[in-house]
Write a protein that holds these residues in place. Structure first.
Motif: not given
Length: 165
Positions: A36-45, A152-165
């Motif tokens: 269910l993932k496309d292999g593009s998250s930051g840790e993969i490369e 933070p998602y419960t307060k409407g804060v979106s995922a941050r590149e390099g932290i959550e994805y």
């Protein structure tokens, strides 16, 4: 040994990838299947650069938005990725989002169970996801529940590149 990182909290994939990094640092062979993932998250490369074999199973939609044809195609892709991954030698096999793949029937269930059973004799298998099947809990030598206490998602804060994805 079977490792299970599960629950509604953040950190399941992060824990699995940390274990992959540790194994690679000790010269182990690591294979990762991301259901269910496309292999593009930051840790993969970086993990690929260090020698991990990574197989992704991208889907265009969330599972609950898929029609029957999309679901069948996703199942074929995930099963093919797992079969291909199993042709590689491995000391550590990570099956990221295996719980969701199982729950949504998006992978050959017999093949997934057989793969986990191999860990009892071959090496280490890691399963991640929210709602593990009972057999996954039973098979686990390590079971770690990630529980969301605050996010933070419960307060409407979106995922941050390099932290959550």
């Amino acid at each position: 040994m079977v490792h299970l990182y599960w629950g509604d909290g953040k950190g399941k994939t992060t824990a699995a990838m940390g274990l992959a990094l540790r194994a690679l640092g000790h010269g182990r062979k690591v294979v990762i299947v991301q259901f269910l993932k496309d292999g593009s998250s930051g840790e993969i490369e970086p993990l690929r650069h260090l020698g991990a074999a990574v197989y992704a199973c991208p889907n265009a939609k969330f599972t609950w938005l898929m029609n029957d044809a999309e679901r069948a195609r996703a199942r074929e892709n995930a099963t093919a990725a797992l079969r291909t991954a199993l042709t590689q030698p491995w000391d550590l096999l990570i099956l990221d989002e295996a719980c969701a793949a199982w729950q949504n029937d998006l992978v050959d269930r017999d093949l997934l169970r057989e793969t986990v059973a191999r860990a009892q004799t071959q090496s280490e298998v890691v399963l991640t996801g929210r709602n593990p099947a009972g057999w996954m809990q039973d098979a686990a030598d390590y079971s770690t529940e990630m529980r969301a206490c605050k996010h933070p998602y419960t307060k409407g804060v979106s995922a941050r590149e390099g932290i959550e994805y």
